[in-house]
Design a protein around this motif. Sequence first.
Motif, PDB file in Angstrom:
ATOM      1  N   ILE A  44      -3.710  -8.958  11.100  1.00 53.11           N
ATOM      2  CA  ILE A  44      -3.721  -8.471   9.767  1.00 53.11           C
ATOM      3  C   ILE A  44      -4.597  -9.537   9.078  1.00 53.11           C
ATOM      4  O   ILE A  44      -4.113 -10.595   8.993  1.00 53.11           O
ATOM      5  CB  ILE A  44      -2.497  -7.958   9.453  1.00 53.11           C
ATOM      6  CG1 ILE A  44      -1.981  -6.769   9.933  1.00 53.11           C
ATOM      7  CG2 ILE A  44      -2.685  -7.669   8.088  1.00 53.11           C
ATOM      8  CD1 ILE A  44      -0.538  -6.442   9.703  1.00 53.11           C
ATOM      9  N   SER A  45      -5.607  -9.017   8.216  1.00 55.95           N
ATOM     10  CA  SER A  45      -6.109  -9.833   7.442  1.00 55.95           C
ATOM     11  C   SER A  45      -6.232  -9.371   6.111  1.00 55.95           C
ATOM     12  O   SER A  45      -6.903 -10.224   5.134  1.00 55.95           O
ATOM     13  CB  SER A  45      -7.485 -10.274   7.851  1.00 55.95           C
ATOM     14  OG  SER A  45      -8.233  -9.107   7.902  1.00 55.95           O
ATOM     15  N   ILE A  46      -5.745  -8.114   5.822  1.00 55.16           N
ATOM     16  CA  ILE A  46      -5.951  -7.467   4.679  1.00 55.16           C
ATOM     17  C   ILE A  46      -4.617  -7.418   3.844  1.00 55.16           C
ATOM     18  O   ILE A  46      -4.584  -6.432   2.824  1.00 55.16           O
ATOM     19  CB  ILE A  46      -6.663  -5.969   4.755  1.00 55.16           C
ATOM     20  CG1 ILE A  46      -5.745  -5.174   5.557  1.00 55.16           C
ATOM     21  CG2 ILE A  46      -8.038  -6.020   5.211  1.00 55.16           C
ATOM     22  CD1 ILE A  46      -6.351  -3.702   5.778  1.00 55.16           C
ATOM     23  N   SER A  47      -3.645  -8.087   4.061  1.00 55.72           N
ATOM     24  CA  SER A  47      -2.308  -7.770   3.290  1.00 55.72           C
ATOM     25  C   SER A  47      -2.318  -7.980   1.869  1.00 55.72           C
ATOM     26  O   SER A  47      -1.450  -7.735   1.156  1.00 55.72           O
ATOM     27  CB  SER A  47      -1.422  -8.744   3.794  1.00 55.72           C
ATOM     28  OG  SER A  47      -1.594 -10.121   3.660  1.00 55.72           O
ATOM     29  N   ASP A  48      -3.541  -9.003   1.386  1.00 54.35           N
ATOM     30  CA  ASP A  48      -3.626  -9.141  -0.153  1.00 54.35           C
ATOM     31  C   ASP A  48      -3.742  -7.757  -0.823  1.00 54.35           C
ATOM     32  O   ASP A  48      -3.489  -7.513  -1.888  1.00 54.35           O
ATOM     33  CB  ASP A  48      -4.908  -9.975  -0.286  1.00 54.35           C
ATOM     34  CG  ASP A  48      -4.753 -11.192   0.033  1.00 54.35           C
ATOM     35  OD1 ASP A  48      -3.632 -11.842   0.586  1.00 54.35           O
ATOM     36  OD2 ASP A  48      -5.908 -11.801   0.230  1.00 54.35           O
ATOM     37  N   TYR A  49      -4.208  -6.782  -0.158  1.00 53.83           N
ATOM     38  CA  TYR A  49      -4.467  -5.351  -0.800  1.00 53.83           C
ATOM     39  C   TYR A  49      -3.227  -4.427  -0.745  1.00 53.83           C
ATOM     40  O   TYR A  49      -3.267  -3.317  -1.250  1.00 53.83           O
ATOM     41  CB  TYR A  49      -5.791  -4.790  -0.112  1.00 53.83           C
ATOM     42  CG  TYR A  49      -7.023  -5.429  -0.242  1.00 53.83           C
ATOM     43  CD1 TYR A  49      -7.506  -5.308  -1.489  1.00 53.83           C
ATOM     44  CD2 TYR A  49      -7.451  -6.077   0.868  1.00 53.83           C
ATOM     45  CE1 TYR A  49      -8.969  -5.960  -1.722  1.00 53.83           C
ATOM     46  CE2 TYR A  49      -8.656  -6.773   0.606  1.00 53.83           C
ATOM     47  CZ  TYR A  49      -9.417  -6.773  -0.548  1.00 53.83           C
ATOM     48  OH  TYR A  49     -10.673  -7.527  -0.748  1.00 53.83           O
ATOM     49  N   VAL A  50      -2.027  -5.065  -0.080  1.00 58.97           N
ATOM     50  CA  VAL A  50      -0.793  -4.081  -0.064  1.00 58.97           C
ATOM     51  C   VAL A  50      -0.280  -3.774  -1.351  1.00 58.97           C
ATOM     52  O   VAL A  50      -0.163  -4.690  -2.409  1.00 58.97           O
ATOM     53  CB  VAL A  50       0.021  -4.795   0.815  1.00 58.97           C
ATOM     54  CG1 VAL A  50       1.472  -3.787   0.707  1.00 58.97           C
ATOM     55  CG2 VAL A  50      -0.384  -4.713   2.136  1.00 58.97           C
ATOM     56  N   ASN A  51      -0.184  -2.485  -1.590  1.00 53.60           N
ATOM     57  CA  ASN A  51       0.395  -1.876  -2.973  1.00 53.60           C
ATOM     58  C   ASN A  51       1.974  -1.698  -2.801  1.00 53.60           C
ATOM     59  O   ASN A  51       2.183  -0.517  -2.112  1.00 53.60           O
ATOM     60  CB  ASN A  51      -0.255  -0.816  -3.370  1.00 53.60           C
ATOM     61  CG  ASN A  51       0.057  -0.148  -4.742  1.00 53.60           C
ATOM     62  OD1 ASN A  51       1.339  -0.641  -5.288  1.00 53.60           O
ATOM     63  ND2 ASN A  51      -0.495   0.590  -5.531  1.00 53.60           N
ATOM     64  N   THR A  52       2.836  -2.595  -3.326  1.00 52.91           N
ATOM     65  CA  THR A  52       4.228  -2.646  -2.655  1.00 52.91           C
ATOM     66  C   THR A  52       4.883  -1.567  -3.426  1.00 52.91           C
ATOM     67  O   THR A  52       6.255  -1.440  -3.072  1.00 52.91           O
ATOM     68  CB  THR A  52       5.116  -3.997  -2.827  1.00 52.91           C
ATOM     69  OG1 THR A  52       4.842  -4.309  -4.186  1.00 52.91           O
ATOM     70  CG2 THR A  52       4.371  -4.796  -1.814  1.00 52.91           C
ATOM     71  N   SER A  53       4.369  -0.786  -4.449  1.00 52.74           N
ATOM     72  CA  SER A  53       5.024   0.037  -5.206  1.00 52.74           C
ATOM     73  C   SER A  53       5.243   1.525  -4.399  1.00 52.74           C
ATOM     74  O   SER A  53       6.107   2.166  -4.846  1.00 52.74           O
ATOM     75  CB  SER A  53       4.449   0.595  -6.305  1.00 52.74           C
ATOM     76  OG  SER A  53       3.094   1.052  -6.216  1.00 52.74           O
ATOM     77  N   ALA A  54       4.550   1.660  -2.961  1.00 57.46           N
ATOM     78  CA  ALA A  54       4.740   3.005  -2.362  1.00 57.46           C
ATOM     79  C   ALA A  54       6.076   2.963  -1.589  1.00 57.46           C
ATOM     80  O   ALA A  54       6.753   2.182  -1.535  1.00 57.46           O
ATOM     81  CB  ALA A  54       3.565   3.133  -1.296  1.00 57.46           C
TER      82      ALA A  54
END
Length: 411
Positions: free
Chosen positions: A169-179
């Motif tokens: 995984i290289s896109i964890s910066d974009y994770v929206n943790t509010s879901a």
Amino acid sequence: NNPYEILRRFGRAINKSQSLESGSQFSASLFDLEKLNSKDFLKPITDDNLSEKQIKSAKELIAKFEQDFNLLINENTDEKEAVIVKIAFESKQISDLVESALNEAPENEARQKLKLGENEREQIRSRLLPFIENSDYFVGIFSASNNGFFSKMKLVSKSNELPDDKTNISISDYVNTSALAYIVQHHGDNDVEKSYEELIKIPQTTLIESALSSAGLSLKDDILTNMAKESIIYINLEPSGTSGLPDVRLVAPVPDIKSLKAILPKLKQLCVQTGLFTEIKEDKFTTVKLSFFMFPNFGVFTGLVDNLLVIATDYDNLIKEMNHVSIIKNTRNIKTKNTLGQYKKYVRINFEDFNTQLQKLLQSPLLQNKGIPPLPNFSFLNDLTNLTGTFEINSSEAIIRLDIPIKQIKK
């Protein structure tokens, strides 16, 4: 008498099939080909129904990997009070059994009971067997205590032969943790030829190819070559927007954004030919609504933020997600930490709001008068904090971990 409802339910469930009066108990799963398509396939058989030889083999197998089990036990497990389950198998035995089953003559009675088509057998050979044949053993441990439910399993190759494409995984910066729940995953390197060979074995693929061709598109050259290698999927059960659908969103980086933009007119033509309405909206972002002529009130909304494709079941949720992605893109720099960079897959479910969202979905117009029987209030989920699941792999180990901590009662 446990203070947590979820553990009382767990206790009642395991007491139906397991006797916990003794300190420890051995069970074995026997490979019976004729039970492959039934719920009894590999169902653990307790030691009172095993022969002395089988019990001895089970004990030796568990003892052999005791050091591995000690390393797998979760640091939050209360070992004095926990129910702990240890699982092990040696890969060669399993691969020999599977190979034998797959290579039985077609007219063989046992083979006929498998009810596996040639495509299914090929999937087992190409996706399952390489892991088993290139590994030495599997060990897993599960624990349940007042601290929560914890599980960790690993497949081990002493000779470092597990299939590993070395990309995580290289896109964890974009994770929206509010879901409420989200899945971040790397799908592996895109082998176009192999993917196409698997797809053409499916009868429906011919129809898809024909539809694409009529719009001047190629399944292999225009679609499969530009499939995203990574994605983030979000799920909120509570209905939202005009359609009343649950909030489902997807974010995925497009490998070749120029190629995608070049075929957009052909994709629009494809939509027209297949009965899909397209509605383009120009605002802060350019977005497209796709809806099927038979269900005009339901739609899929999509848009691009640079090379990131965003899809949602509601327009407002799409814009919120595109704004989130845009902010991250504008603040991202070389020093940004990729917090999930060791994993192939990462799953998280927040139980804080799970029961409330589920009940709102069940009581929504979308599901009313649909013949769905009423479901109870799952109040026992309130005992949990969240679920975190991870999958990582390298040439020597494939590791799956699942953690579900329990909220601690305040004293």
